[in-house]
Write a protein that holds these residues in place. Structure first.
Motif, PDB file in Angstrom:
ATOM      1  N   PRO A 116      10.249   4.539  -6.316  1.00  0.00           N
ATOM      2  CA  PRO A 116       9.386   4.164  -5.196  1.00  0.00           C
ATOM      3  C   PRO A 116       9.971   3.102  -4.273  1.00  0.00           C
ATOM      4  O   PRO A 116       9.830   3.198  -3.048  1.00  0.00           O
ATOM      5  CB  PRO A 116       8.116   3.668  -5.899  1.00  0.00           C
ATOM      6  CG  PRO A 116       8.058   4.472  -7.156  1.00  0.00           C
ATOM      7  CD  PRO A 116       9.501   4.573  -7.598  1.00  0.00           C
ATOM      8  N   GLU A 117      10.627   2.103  -4.826  1.00  0.00           N
ATOM      9  CA  GLU A 117      11.199   1.049  -3.976  1.00  0.00           C
ATOM     10  C   GLU A 117      12.302   1.606  -3.085  1.00  0.00           C
ATOM     11  O   GLU A 117      12.381   1.271  -1.888  1.00  0.00           O
ATOM     12  CB  GLU A 117      11.747  -0.085  -4.847  1.00  0.00           C
ATOM     13  CG  GLU A 117      10.682  -0.915  -5.551  1.00  0.00           C
ATOM     14  CD  GLU A 117      10.072  -0.200  -6.757  1.00  0.00           C
ATOM     15  OE1 GLU A 117      10.678   0.802  -7.227  1.00  0.00           O
ATOM     16  OE2 GLU A 117       9.006  -0.641  -7.232  1.00  0.00           O
ATOM     17  N   LYS A 164       0.830  -1.210   0.000  1.00  0.00           N
ATOM     18  CA  LYS A 164       0.000   0.000   0.000  1.00  0.00           C
ATOM     19  C   LYS A 164       0.864   1.260   0.000  1.00  0.00           C
ATOM     20  O   LYS A 164       0.525   2.257  -0.649  1.00  0.00           O
ATOM     21  CB  LYS A 164      -0.945  -0.020   1.198  1.00  0.00           C
ATOM     22  CG  LYS A 164      -1.995  -1.124   1.101  1.00  0.00           C
ATOM     23  CD  LYS A 164      -2.848  -1.220   2.351  1.00  0.00           C
ATOM     24  CE  LYS A 164      -3.878  -2.355   2.188  1.00  0.00           C
ATOM     25  NZ  LYS A 164      -4.691  -2.534   3.411  1.00  0.00           N
ATOM     26  N   ALA A 165       1.973   1.215   0.708  1.00  0.00           N
ATOM     27  CA  ALA A 165       2.887   2.368   0.713  1.00  0.00           C
ATOM     28  C   ALA A 165       3.471   2.581  -0.678  1.00  0.00           C
ATOM     29  O   ALA A 165       3.557   3.710  -1.164  1.00  0.00           O
ATOM     30  CB  ALA A 165       3.993   2.149   1.734  1.00  0.00           C
ATOM     31  N   LEU A 166       3.850   1.489  -1.336  1.00  0.00           N
ATOM     32  CA  LEU A 166       4.397   1.600  -2.696  1.00  0.00           C
ATOM     33  C   LEU A 166       3.355   2.152  -3.667  1.00  0.00           C
ATOM     34  O   LEU A 166       3.681   2.947  -4.555  1.00  0.00           O
ATOM     35  CB  LEU A 166       4.882   0.238  -3.179  1.00  0.00           C
ATOM     36  CG  LEU A 166       6.283  -0.186  -2.734  1.00  0.00           C
ATOM     37  CD1 LEU A 166       6.546  -1.634  -3.134  1.00  0.00           C
ATOM     38  CD2 LEU A 166       7.343   0.742  -3.331  1.00  0.00           C
ATOM     39  N   ALA A 167       2.101   1.732  -3.505  1.00  0.00           N
ATOM     40  CA  ALA A 167       1.050   2.235  -4.385  1.00  0.00           C
ATOM     41  C   ALA A 167       0.882   3.743  -4.230  1.00  0.00           C
ATOM     42  O   ALA A 167       0.691   4.468  -5.216  1.00  0.00           O
ATOM     43  CB  ALA A 167      -0.265   1.523  -4.081  1.00  0.00           C
ATOM     44  N   ALA A 168       0.968   4.245  -2.985  1.00  0.00           N
ATOM     45  CA  ALA A 168       0.847   5.679  -2.743  1.00  0.00           C
ATOM     46  C   ALA A 168       2.038   6.430  -3.338  1.00  0.00           C
ATOM     47  O   ALA A 168       1.876   7.479  -3.977  1.00  0.00           O
ATOM     48  CB  ALA A 168       0.740   5.944  -1.244  1.00  0.00           C
ATOM     49  N   ILE A 169       3.230   5.908  -3.127  1.00  0.00           N
ATOM     50  CA  ILE A 169       4.437   6.565  -3.636  1.00  0.00           C
ATOM     51  C   ILE A 169       4.464   6.534  -5.159  1.00  0.00           C
ATOM     52  O   ILE A 169       4.928   7.477  -5.816  1.00  0.00           O
ATOM     53  CB  ILE A 169       5.701   5.900  -3.051  1.00  0.00           C
ATOM     54  CG1 ILE A 169       5.714   6.031  -1.524  1.00  0.00           C
ATOM     55  CG2 ILE A 169       6.959   6.528  -3.630  1.00  0.00           C
ATOM     56  CD1 ILE A 169       6.784   5.200  -0.835  1.00  0.00           C
TER      57      ILE A 169
END
Length: 440
Positions: A418-419, A240-245
């Motif tokens: 993002p990663e 979910k954090a990666l999707a936001a970023i």
């Protein structure tokens, strides 16, 4: 009767070692004038951190309160952020701060309410004309610590979506009534931004790329993302954090928003037409109204767009707290609660002028407020506000948001994918977890 607080108590060794005492010069609230002592009116001391346009509105409200109540209100405004909270902690640790202070509700736990604040009894506020049922449950629940009430919410202030009606009209993204089209999902919103960019020739929307925490937390919470902290570490949902970023990364890569933009430039991009939309706080309404009066800017506002199934957005609440007293004057305490009640019951002015959405539902849900434009268009933020994670280094003007924003600035700039950003955010959060809480 005039309020004569007891002498300050000892300063903790932790506060001295952390430099808190030095930062404030051990300064505490001073005494009022001799005239006040003989005025026959109760004196209430208030501390706040509202130095902007909203501070001017609060000053006007204070004048109206004193005209109506048999109270002399002595309000003092301190520098926003760390200076204010340092002052509050030092004053409360000695039992000699103001009678009432305006804080960010996200900072409540970091103020160690059981030791630095005085609890508020439900009977007190009911007697002053307030009902716990007149607040959004989401906000009201955050006013408690260990099942005791420590704060009374004044407003909700959040990240919202401003739009230029002229440019958005040319782009074909307005409804027949002139409001912004409601989109669902990332792709629909990107399509809207592409249409607006086709008109501006530069950007679809303007974002403060130095303050990416707000977008990150809004889009992470739209996915029901949780970020929990404990003594040894923290848990963040990587997917979910990666999707936001990734939203930030893609938006900047396609030049739908600026790669580098500070707060002032972010607003200027909207004012000069480089962007047809801008995501900033609802308190910026005063700035854009002033620009409209001076040069013309046909704008309106809406809640945060639906990126992941809802319109949740990052935000906070200005709330009233009672700093710890060694002893309360029997006339000052009810006068203080009377002040809090008056400010809430008269918060239409606060919402209309400052842009903050009143937390007191009888005001927000009133026909008068619902007819107020553009304020009524984003009044739903009372239910959609998402507070920062509950940990001592989180909340407005705290370390977590600053640390995450520094990483995300690299994402917007195209220097950090993002990663990489996710790894850096988790590492910085772990460093914060390992720091000692200066209030302990």
């Amino acid at each position: 009767m005039r309020n004569n607080p007891s002498p300050p108590g000892p300063v903790s060794r932790r506060a001295l070692l952390s430099g808190t005492a030095a930062a404030t010069g051990l300064g505490l609230a001073g005494c009022g004038s001799a005239t006040d002592a003989f005025s026959g009116r109760t004196t209430v001391k208030q501390w706040n951190l509202l130095a902007g346009s909203d501070g001017a509105i609060m000053t006007d409200m204070h004048g109206q309160f004193m005209d109506e109540a048999d109270v002399d209100l002595k309000a003092t405004t301190f520098a926003w952020g760390t200076p204010f909270y340092t002052k509050l902690v030092m004053g409360a640790s000695g039992g000699n701060a103001a009678d009432v202070a305006t804080i960010h509700l996200s900072r409540l736990e970091s103020l160690s309410p059981a030791t630095l604040l005085d609890a508020i009894e439900i009977d007190e506020i009911v007697e002053a004309g307030l009902d716990p049922e007149d607040f959004s449950p989401t906000i009201w629940e955050r006013c408690f610590s260990d099942d005791r009430l420590y704060a009374i919410p004044l407003d909700t202030h959040v990240l919202v979506n401003y739009y230029n009606r002229t440019l958005c009209g040319e782009a074909g993204v307005l409804n027949a009534d002139g409001t912004l089209l409601e989109t669902h999902g990332v792709e629909e919103y990107f399509d809207l931004l592409r249409a607006v960019k086709g008109v501006t020739g530069e950007y679809g929307t303007s974002l403060d790329t130095n303050a990416g925490w707000r977008q990150f937390w809004a889009w992470y919470r739209q996915q029901d993302g949780e970020w929990t902290f404990h003594a040894d570490g923290h848990e963040l949902d990587d997917d979910k954090a990666l999707a936001a970023i990734d939203v930030m990364w893609r938006m900047a890569e396609e030049e739908l928003c600026p790669r580098i933009s500070d707060g002032a430039q972010t607003a200027a991009n909207f004012e000069n037409g480089a962007a047809g939309l801008v995501q900033v706080g609802n308190w910026e309404i005063a700035r854009f109204r002033a620009f409209d009066e001076a040069q013309g800017l046909d704008f309106s506002m809406s809640e945060m767009p639906d990126f992941f199934g809802n319109r949740r957005t990052q935000g906070d609440v200005h709330a009233f707290v009672l700093p710890r007293h060694n002893s309360w004057d029997p006339e000052v305490r009810p006068a203080t609660i009377e002040y809090v009640s008056w400010m809430l019951r008269n918060s239409f002015q606060w919402g209309a002028g400052a842009g903050h959405t009143p937390a007191y539902l009888p005001v927000t849900e009133s026909p008068e407020y619902q007819a107020l434009q553009p304020n009524a268009e984003y009044s739903g933020v009372v239910d959609n506000v998402q507070f920062d994670p509950e940990v001592w280094f989180s909340g407005s003007a705290a370390r977590l948001a600053d640390e995450v924003a520094q990483v995300l600035a690299g994402v917007y700039a195209g220097n950090t994918n993002p990663e990489q950003a996710l790894d850096a955010i988790k590492a910085r959060a772990q460093t914060l977890v390992e720091l000692p809480n200066p209030i302990d």
